[in-house]
Design an enzyme around this catalytic site. Structure first.
Site, PDB file in Angstrom:
ATOM      1  N   ARG A 122       0.817  -1.236   0.000  1.00 49.83           N
ATOM      2  CA  ARG A 122       0.000   0.000   0.000  1.00 49.83           C
ATOM      3  C   ARG A 122       0.844   1.277   0.000  1.00 49.83           C
ATOM      4  NH1 ARG A 122      -3.470  -3.021   3.549  1.00 49.83           N
ATOM      5  NH2 ARG A 122      -5.092  -3.927   2.283  1.00 49.83           N
ATOM      6  N   LYS A 144       4.312  11.418 -11.282  1.00 49.27           N
ATOM      7  CA  LYS A 144       3.486  10.566 -12.150  1.00 49.27           C
ATOM      8  C   LYS A 144       4.214   9.248 -12.328  1.00 49.27           C
ATOM      9  CE  LYS A 144       0.791  13.705 -15.041  1.00 49.27           C
ATOM     10  NZ  LYS A 144       0.571  14.209 -16.411  1.00 49.27           N
ATOM     11  N   GLU A 186      11.944  17.457 -24.603  1.00 47.08           N
ATOM     12  CA  GLU A 186      11.196  17.869 -23.402  1.00 47.08           C
ATOM     13  C   GLU A 186      11.772  19.176 -22.847  1.00 47.08           C
ATOM     14  OE1 GLU A 186       8.494  16.242 -22.517  1.00 47.08           O
ATOM     15  OE2 GLU A 186       8.715  14.111 -22.976  1.00 47.08           O
ATOM     16  N   LYS A 228       9.037  22.858 -14.128  1.00 46.71           N
ATOM     17  CA  LYS A 228       8.172  21.711 -13.791  1.00 46.71           C
ATOM     18  C   LYS A 228       7.766  21.770 -12.319  1.00 46.71           C
ATOM     19  CE  LYS A 228       6.881  17.074 -14.322  1.00 46.71           C
ATOM     20  NZ  LYS A 228       6.931  15.829 -15.038  1.00 46.71           N
ATOM     21  N   GLU A 238      -3.022  17.430 -11.821  1.00 43.39           N
ATOM     22  CA  GLU A 238      -3.460  17.827 -13.161  1.00 43.39           C
ATOM     23  C   GLU A 238      -4.950  18.136 -13.257  1.00 43.39           C
ATOM     24  OE1 GLU A 238      -1.232  15.942 -16.374  1.00 43.39           O
ATOM     25  OE2 GLU A 238      -3.036  16.054 -17.601  1.00 43.39           O
ATOM     26  N   ARG A 242      -1.266  21.842 -14.963  1.00 45.95           N
ATOM     27  CA  ARG A 242      -0.251  20.806 -15.211  1.00 45.95           C
ATOM     28  C   ARG A 242      -0.408  20.196 -16.607  1.00 45.95           C
ATOM     29  NH1 ARG A 242       2.232  16.036 -11.328  1.00 45.95           N
ATOM     30  NH2 ARG A 242       3.566  15.178 -12.962  1.00 45.95           N
ATOM     31  N   ASN A 246       1.853  18.599 -21.168  1.00 49.48           N
ATOM     32  CA  ASN A 246       1.570  17.620 -22.217  1.00 49.48           C
ATOM     33  C   ASN A 246       1.624  18.236 -23.617  1.00 49.48           C
ATOM     34  OD1 ASN A 246       1.110  15.405 -20.476  1.00 49.48           O
ATOM     35  ND2 ASN A 246      -0.878  16.261 -19.961  1.00 49.48           N
ATOM     36  N   HIS A 249       2.023  16.116 -26.682  1.00 50.74           N
ATOM     37  CA  HIS A 249       1.861  14.714 -26.298  1.00 50.74           C
ATOM     38  C   HIS A 249       0.623  14.051 -26.915  1.00 50.74           C
ATOM     39  CE1 HIS A 249       5.063  15.679 -23.589  1.00 50.74           C
ATOM     40  NE2 HIS A 249       5.047  14.493 -23.009  1.00 50.74           N
ATOM     41  N   HIS A 253       1.632  10.882 -28.635  1.00 48.92           N
ATOM     42  CA  HIS A 253       1.185   9.556 -28.159  1.00 48.92           C
ATOM     43  C   HIS A 253       0.503   8.774 -29.278  1.00 48.92           C
ATOM     44  CE1 HIS A 253       1.128  10.441 -23.532  1.00 48.92           C
ATOM     45  NE2 HIS A 253       2.322  10.137 -23.993  1.00 48.92           N
ATOM     46  N   HIS A 267      10.018   8.049 -27.354  1.00 47.86           N
ATOM     47  CA  HIS A 267       9.003   8.932 -26.773  1.00 47.86           C
ATOM     48  C   HIS A 267       9.341  10.412 -27.060  1.00 47.86           C
ATOM     49  CE1 HIS A 267       6.065  10.545 -23.989  1.00 47.86           C
ATOM     50  NE2 HIS A 267       7.024  11.215 -23.383  1.00 47.86           N
TER      51      HIS A 267
HETATM   52  P1  NAD Z   1      14.437   4.869 -21.024  1.00 44.75           P
HETATM   53  O1  NAD Z   1      14.247   4.799 -19.586  1.00 44.75           O
HETATM   54  O2  NAD Z   1      13.964   3.726 -21.852  1.00 44.75           O
HETATM   55  O3  NAD Z   1      15.983   5.126 -21.326  1.00 44.75           O
HETATM   56  C1  NAD Z   1      16.402   5.183 -22.679  1.00 44.75           C
HETATM   57  C2  NAD Z   1      17.561   4.246 -22.946  1.00 44.75           C
HETATM   58  O4  NAD Z   1      18.747   4.824 -22.432  1.00 44.75           O
HETATM   59  C3  NAD Z   1      17.438   2.885 -22.294  1.00 44.75           C
HETATM   60  O5  NAD Z   1      17.903   1.924 -23.189  1.00 44.75           O
HETATM   61  C4  NAD Z   1      18.377   2.971 -21.092  1.00 44.75           C
HETATM   62  O6  NAD Z   1      18.908   1.729 -20.747  1.00 44.75           O
HETATM   63  C5  NAD Z   1      19.435   3.895 -21.599  1.00 44.75           C
HETATM   64  N1  NAD Z   1      20.115   4.709 -20.596  1.00 44.75           N
HETATM   65  C6  NAD Z   1      19.578   5.332 -19.534  1.00 44.75           C
HETATM   66  N2  NAD Z   1      20.499   6.090 -18.916  1.00 44.75           N
HETATM   67  C7  NAD Z   1      21.651   5.923 -19.588  1.00 44.75           C
HETATM   68  C8  NAD Z   1      22.953   6.461 -19.453  1.00 44.75           C
HETATM   69  N3  NAD Z   1      23.244   7.366 -18.519  1.00 44.75           N
HETATM   70  N4  NAD Z   1      23.905   6.063 -20.327  1.00 44.75           N
HETATM   71  C9  NAD Z   1      23.612   5.174 -21.318  1.00 44.75           C
HETATM   72  N5  NAD Z   1      22.397   4.661 -21.519  1.00 44.75           N
HETATM   73  C10 NAD Z   1      21.420   5.040 -20.662  1.00 44.75           C
HETATM   74  O7  NAD Z   1      13.722   6.141 -21.664  1.00 44.75           O
HETATM   75  P2  NAD Z   1      13.533   7.653 -21.212  1.00 44.75           P
HETATM   76  O8  NAD Z   1      13.537   8.418 -22.466  1.00 44.75           O
HETATM   77  O9  NAD Z   1      14.427   8.039 -20.109  1.00 44.75           O
HETATM   78  O10 NAD Z   1      12.051   7.633 -20.608  1.00 44.75           O
HETATM   79  C11 NAD Z   1      10.940   7.369 -21.424  1.00 44.75           C
HETATM   80  C12 NAD Z   1       9.793   6.991 -20.529  1.00 44.75           C
HETATM   81  O11 NAD Z   1       9.510   8.057 -19.631  1.00 44.75           O
HETATM   82  C13 NAD Z   1       8.513   6.689 -21.285  1.00 44.75           C
HETATM   83  O12 NAD Z   1       7.951   5.504 -20.797  1.00 44.75           O
HETATM   84  C14 NAD Z   1       7.613   7.870 -20.935  1.00 44.75           C
HETATM   85  O13 NAD Z   1       6.252   7.534 -20.939  1.00 44.75           O
HETATM   86  C15 NAD Z   1       8.105   8.225 -19.559  1.00 44.75           C
HETATM   87  N6  NAD Z   1       7.835   9.607 -19.149  1.00 44.75           N
HETATM   88  C16 NAD Z   1       7.258   9.798 -17.938  1.00 44.75           C
HETATM   89  C17 NAD Z   1       7.021  11.078 -17.490  1.00 44.75           C
HETATM   90  C18 NAD Z   1       6.460  11.299 -16.109  1.00 44.75           C
HETATM   91  O14 NAD Z   1       6.105  12.419 -15.767  1.00 44.75           O
HETATM   92  N7  NAD Z   1       6.418  10.280 -15.265  1.00 44.75           N
HETATM   93  C19 NAD Z   1       7.370  12.182 -18.268  1.00 44.75           C
HETATM   94  C20 NAD Z   1       7.947  11.956 -19.512  1.00 44.75           C
HETATM   95  C21 NAD Z   1       8.175  10.655 -19.950  1.00 44.75           C
HETATM   96  N1  GLY Z   2       5.173  14.810 -18.106  1.00 47.81           N
HETATM   97  C1  GLY Z   2       3.909  15.371 -17.820  1.00 47.81           C
HETATM   98  C2  GLY Z   2       3.656  15.604 -16.376  1.00 47.81           C
HETATM   99  O1  GLY Z   2       4.475  15.289 -15.545  1.00 47.81           O
HETATM  100  O2  GLY Z   2       2.627  16.103 -16.017  1.00 47.81           O
END
Ligand code: NAD
Ligand code: GLY
Length: 370
Positions: A122, A144, A186, A228, A238, A242, A246, A249, A253, A267
C-alpha cells in the site's frame, strides 16, 4: 556547482538536486530518509552495467546496504508483466513499509519503480536517480508513475511523489546521441509552453546542451526542473495547469501508438514531432502566427528531431487511426479532444472540446491518409 530546486508540496515537498558529481553524494543525501540502512536499487541492465558500481560505492560509503534489482531496458518492461516481476522481486527482498526504493535509470525505470513503490504494501517511499536527459528534466519530477497496457501508454498508474531526486549531469556522458536529442525535446517543451526567454536561450545554446557542455547542460536542466516544479507545486494532480506539460503529447502519443512504442520512434522524438504539429495546428486554427509555428519547428529541427509526419517511421499514417488513438487520451472527454495549443511561443493553453473532425481535416493537410 550543485543546485537544489524545491518542489513545494507541503508535507510531501522534496528537492531535486542537480549538478556534476551528485552520484558521489547519494549516500549522504539518501541516508536521512532511511529507517533501515538499506535500499533496493531498481535499475536497467544498461544503466547498471555503466554506473551501478559508482552508485553502490556511494551508498555503501554511507553504510547503506544495496540490493540491486536489475530489469531489462526498454519500454516493454513498463508493462503489467514487468510490474509483476519487479514487485515479486521486491517482496522476495522482504522490504517493509519503512524501506525506500531507489529508482536508478531513465523514465522507464522511474515510472515502473515509482508505480511499484506506490502499491508495494500500500505504498512505500522512493527516491529518483534519473540517468537520461528526459528523466532529469521531466519524468523523475512530479510523481506521475505508470505502466503501459495493450490499449495505450501510461494508462495504469498513480501519483506518488519521490522523497528526493538526484540528477547527476555526469551520467549523461554515456547517453547515446539519439537519447540525448529525445530528452532535448522535453527541454524545448518548457520554452514553448511558458518561457519565451528560455526558448530564445535554447535557440542560441541548444547545440551546446546537446554537446553536453557542462554549464549549458546545467542551465537547461535546472531551468526545466524549476518550471516543472513550479507547475507541479500548483497543480499536483493535473486539475488544470499541469496539463500544459503535455504540449505535443496528444499528437505524439498517437504516433507512438501507431509505431508500436519501440525503437522506431522514441518517446521524445514523438513529443518533438507532436509539438511542431501542435504549433502548426494552433496556426491553422488562427490561434497563433504562422511565423511562431515555423520558428518552433526550426528550433526542433535544429536539434535533429522530427517535425513532420513524413519524417516519422511508419509514414504514411491514417488520419482516422491517429484520431482514434487521441480519443483514448486521458484528457479526452465525451468524444471531444483536449489539446495543448499556443497563442505564441511561451504562451500555451489547454484547449478543450476540440472537434475530432477538425483534427482529421488538419492531419490530411499534414500528409496523413484518409
Ligand atoms: P528509457 O528509460 O527507456 O531510457 C532510454 C535508454 O537509455 C534505455 O535503453 C536505457 O537503458 C538507456 N540509458 C539510460 N540512462 C543511460 C545512461 N546514462 N547512459 C547510457 N544509456 C542510458 O527512456 P527515457 O527516455 O528516459 O524515458 C521514457 C519513458 O519516460 C517513457 O515511458 C515515458 O512515458 C516516460 N515519461 C514519464 C514522465 C512522467 O512524468 N512520469 C514524463 C515523460 C516521460
Ligand atoms: N510529463 C507530464 C507531467 O508530468 O505532467
Amino acid at each position: 556547482m550543485t543546485r537544489a530546486v524545491a518542489v513545494g508540496l507541503g508535507e510531501r515537498a522534496y528537492e531535486v538536486v542537480i549538478g556534476h558529481g551528485v552520484l558521489a553524494e547519494a549516500g549522504r543525501r539518501i541516508a536521512p530518509l532511511l529507517k533501515h540502512k538499506r535500499t533496493a536499487v531498481v535499475s536497467d541492465e544498461t544503466v547498471w552495467a555503466l554506473h551501478g558500481a559508482r552508485l553502490t560505492a556511494a551508498l555503501e560509503q554511507a553504510g547503506i546496504a544495496v540490493s540491486p534489482v536489475v530489469i531489462p531496458p526498454g519500454e516493454q518492461t513498463k508493462s503489467f508483466a514487468g510490474l509483476a516481476d519487479l514487485t515479486d522481486r521486491l517482496l522476495a527482498l522482504e522490504l517493509d513499509r519503512g524501506d525506500v526504493i531507489t529508482a536508478f535509470g531513465g523514465g522507464v525505470v522511474g515510472d515502473l519503480a515509482g508505480f511499484a513503490a506506490a502499491i508495494y504494501k500500500r505504498g512505500i517511499d522512493f527516491v529518483q536517480v534519473p540517468t537520461t536527459l528526459l528523466a532529469q528534466v521531466d519524468s523523475s519530477v512530479g510523481g506521475k508513475t505508470a505502466i503501459d497496457t495493450a490499449r495505450g501508454k501510461n494508462l495504469m498508474g498513480a501519483f506518488h511523489q519521490p522523497r528526493l531526486v538526484l540528477a547527476d549531469l555526469d551520467v549523461l556522458a554515456t547517453l547515446p546521441e539519439r537519447e540525448m536529442r529525445a530528452g532535448y525535446a522535453e527541454v524545448i517543451k518548457y520554452g514553448l509552453l511558458g518561457d519565451f526567454g528560455f526558448f530564445e536561450w535554447l535557440e542560441a545554446n541548444g547545440a551546446k546542451v546537446l554537446a553536453r557542455d557542462p554549464q549549458a547542460l546545467a542551465h537547461a536542466v535546472a531551468r526545466s526542473v524549476e518550471m516543472k516544479a513550479e507547475i507541479v507545486g500548483e497543480d499536483e494532480t493535473e486539475q488544470g495547469r499541469r496539463a500544459l506539460l503535455n504540449l505535443g503529447h496528444t499528437f505524439g502519443h498517437a504516433l507512438e501508438a501507431e509505431t508500436g512504442y519501440g525503437e522506431a520512434l522514441l518517446h521524445g522524438e514523438a513529443v518533438a514531432a507532436g509539438q511542431a504539429i501542435a504549433m502548426r495546428f494552433s496556426a491553422a486554427l488562427g490561434l497563433c502566427r504562422t511565423q511562431d509555428a515555423t520558428r518552433a519547428e526550426q528550433a526542433i529541427a535544429a536539434a535533429g528531431l522530427p517535425t513532420r509526419l513524413s519524417e516519422v517511421a511508419g509514414h504514411p499514417f491514417k488520419a482516422a487511426a491517429l484520431v482514434r488513438h487521441m480519443a483514448q487520451d486521458k484528457k479526452a472527454e465525451g468524444g471531444r479532444l483536449t489539446f495543448i495549443l499556443a497563442r505564441g511561443i511561451g504562451e500555451s493553453f489547454v484547449a478543450r472540446d476540440i472537434d475530432p473532425g477538425a483534427v482529421t481535416e488538419f492531419l490530411l493537410g499534414e500528409g496523413a491518409l484518409p
